[in-house]
Design a protein around this motif. Structure first.
Motif, short mmCIF file in Angstrom:
data_model
loop_
_atom_site.label_atom_id
_atom_site.label_comp_id
_atom_site.label_asym_id
_atom_site.label_seq_id
_atom_site.Cartn_x
_atom_site.Cartn_y
_atom_site.Cartn_z
N VAL A 5 0.85 -1.19 0.00
CA VAL A 5 0.00 0.00 0.00
C VAL A 5 0.89 1.25 0.00
O VAL A 5 1.77 1.38 0.85
CB VAL A 5 -0.93 0.03 1.24
CG1 VAL A 5 -1.77 1.30 1.23
CG2 VAL A 5 -1.82 -1.20 1.28
N ALA A 6 0.64 2.12 -0.96
CA ALA A 6 1.32 3.41 -1.02
C ALA A 6 0.28 4.49 -0.80
O ALA A 6 -0.83 4.41 -1.31
CB ALA A 6 2.01 3.60 -2.36
N VAL A 7 0.64 5.48 0.00
CA VAL A 7 -0.23 6.61 0.28
C VAL A 7 0.47 7.87 -0.20
O VAL A 7 1.66 8.06 0.08
CB VAL A 7 -0.54 6.72 1.79
CG1 VAL A 7 -1.38 7.94 2.09
CG2 VAL A 7 -1.20 5.45 2.31
N GLY A 37 4.18 0.12 12.16
CA GLY A 37 4.64 -0.78 11.10
C GLY A 37 4.87 -0.13 9.75
O GLY A 37 4.97 -0.81 8.74
N CYS A 38 4.96 1.19 9.74
CA CYS A 38 5.18 1.92 8.50
C CYS A 38 6.57 1.61 7.95
O CYS A 38 7.56 1.58 8.68
CB CYS A 38 5.05 3.42 8.76
SG CYS A 38 5.12 4.45 7.29
N ILE A 39 6.65 1.36 6.65
CA ILE A 39 7.94 1.06 6.00
C ILE A 39 8.68 2.36 5.66
O ILE A 39 9.88 2.46 5.86
CB ILE A 39 7.71 0.22 4.73
CG1 ILE A 39 7.10 -1.14 5.11
CG2 ILE A 39 9.00 0.05 3.94
CD1 ILE A 39 6.56 -1.92 3.93
N ALA A 40 7.95 3.34 5.14
CA ALA A 40 8.56 4.63 4.78
C ALA A 40 7.51 5.72 4.92
O ALA A 40 6.34 5.52 4.60
CB ALA A 40 9.09 4.60 3.35
N PHE A 55 3.27 14.47 1.30
CA PHE A 55 3.76 13.31 2.02
C PHE A 55 3.48 12.04 1.24
O PHE A 55 2.57 11.98 0.40
CB PHE A 55 3.16 13.23 3.43
CG PHE A 55 1.67 13.03 3.50
CD1 PHE A 55 1.13 11.76 3.57
CD2 PHE A 55 0.82 14.12 3.51
CE1 PHE A 55 -0.24 11.59 3.64
CE2 PHE A 55 -0.54 13.95 3.59
CZ PHE A 55 -1.08 12.67 3.65
N SER A 56 4.31 11.03 1.48
CA SER A 56 4.10 9.70 0.93
C SER A 56 4.45 8.69 2.01
O SER A 56 5.30 8.93 2.86
CB SER A 56 4.96 9.49 -0.32
OG SER A 56 6.33 9.55 0.00
N GLU A 57 3.74 7.59 1.97
CA GLU A 57 3.91 6.53 2.95
C GLU A 57 3.89 5.18 2.25
O GLU A 57 3.18 5.03 1.25
CB GLU A 57 2.76 6.54 3.97
CG GLU A 57 2.49 7.87 4.61
CD GLU A 57 1.17 7.91 5.37
OE1 GLU A 57 0.67 6.84 5.80
OE2 GLU A 57 0.62 9.01 5.52
N ARG A 89 -6.55 18.82 3.71
CA ARG A 89 -5.90 17.51 3.91
C ARG A 89 -6.50 16.56 2.90
O ARG A 89 -7.71 16.34 2.90
CB ARG A 89 -6.14 17.03 5.33
CG ARG A 89 -5.62 15.65 5.63
CD ARG A 89 -5.95 15.27 7.09
NE ARG A 89 -5.81 13.87 7.30
CZ ARG A 89 -6.80 12.97 7.26
NH1 ARG A 89 -8.02 13.37 7.01
NH2 ARG A 89 -6.57 11.70 7.46
N LYS A 90 -5.67 16.02 2.02
CA LYS A 90 -6.12 15.06 1.02
C LYS A 90 -5.09 13.96 0.93
O LYS A 90 -3.88 14.22 0.98
CB LYS A 90 -6.24 15.71 -0.36
CG LYS A 90 -7.33 16.72 -0.51
CD LYS A 90 -7.35 17.19 -1.96
CE LYS A 90 -8.33 18.33 -2.15
NZ LYS A 90 -8.32 18.83 -3.52
N PHE A 91 -5.57 12.73 0.77
CA PHE A 91 -4.65 11.65 0.50
C PHE A 91 -5.37 10.53 -0.23
O PHE A 91 -6.60 10.44 -0.20
CB PHE A 91 -3.97 11.14 1.77
CG PHE A 91 -4.87 10.41 2.73
CD1 PHE A 91 -5.03 9.04 2.65
CD2 PHE A 91 -5.55 11.09 3.70
CE1 PHE A 91 -5.86 8.37 3.51
CE2 PHE A 91 -6.38 10.43 4.59
CZ PHE A 91 -6.54 9.06 4.50
N THR A 92 -4.59 9.73 -0.92
CA THR A 92 -5.12 8.56 -1.61
C THR A 92 -4.17 7.40 -1.34
O THR A 92 -2.97 7.59 -1.21
CB THR A 92 -5.28 8.83 -3.12
OG1 THR A 92 -5.95 7.73 -3.71
CG2 THR A 92 -3.95 9.05 -3.79
N ALA A 93 -4.76 6.23 -1.21
CA ALA A 93 -3.97 5.01 -0.96
C ALA A 93 -4.20 4.05 -2.11
O ALA A 93 -5.25 3.99 -2.71
CB ALA A 93 -4.39 4.37 0.36
#
Length: 93
Positions: A5-7, A37-40, A55-57, A89-93
């Motif tokens: 999963v990328a956010v 447990g976040c990878i990045a 931001f990216s996760e 605030r906006k994000f997509t996964a």
């Protein structure tokens, strides 16, 4: 571990309030790495659009991201962001 999963997202603050929001954002990222447990988790202010933070996760799975969004440190972050004038605030996964 391969992320599944990328956010990607944005936060927008009044430009003069970004410096006030950054310590809270730094704490969020620190707690996210420590507990969720976040990878990045990468965060940067856009140099061409003052007040815009991108931001990216990367997450190992949807369940980890879902747990993160309910973690105890999320609501304090959201309250702090609002107190710093969060405009968007906006994000997509």
């Amino acid at each position: 571990m391969n992320p599944t999963v990328a956010v990607f997202g944005i936060l927008r603050f009044p430009p003069e309030r970004v410096v006030e929001a950054l310590p809270h954002l730094k704490q969020l990222v620190k707690e996210t790495y420590r507990n969720d447990g976040c990878i990045a988790y990468d965060v940067a202010e856009d140099p061409f659009d003052p007040g815009l933070i991108r931001f990216s996760e990367l997450w190992p799975d949807k369940e980890s991201l879902d747990r993160h969004l309910q973690a105890p440190h999320i609501e304090p972050w959201r309250a702090a962001a609002r107190s710093c004038g969060l405009l968007e605030r906006k994000f997509t996964a």
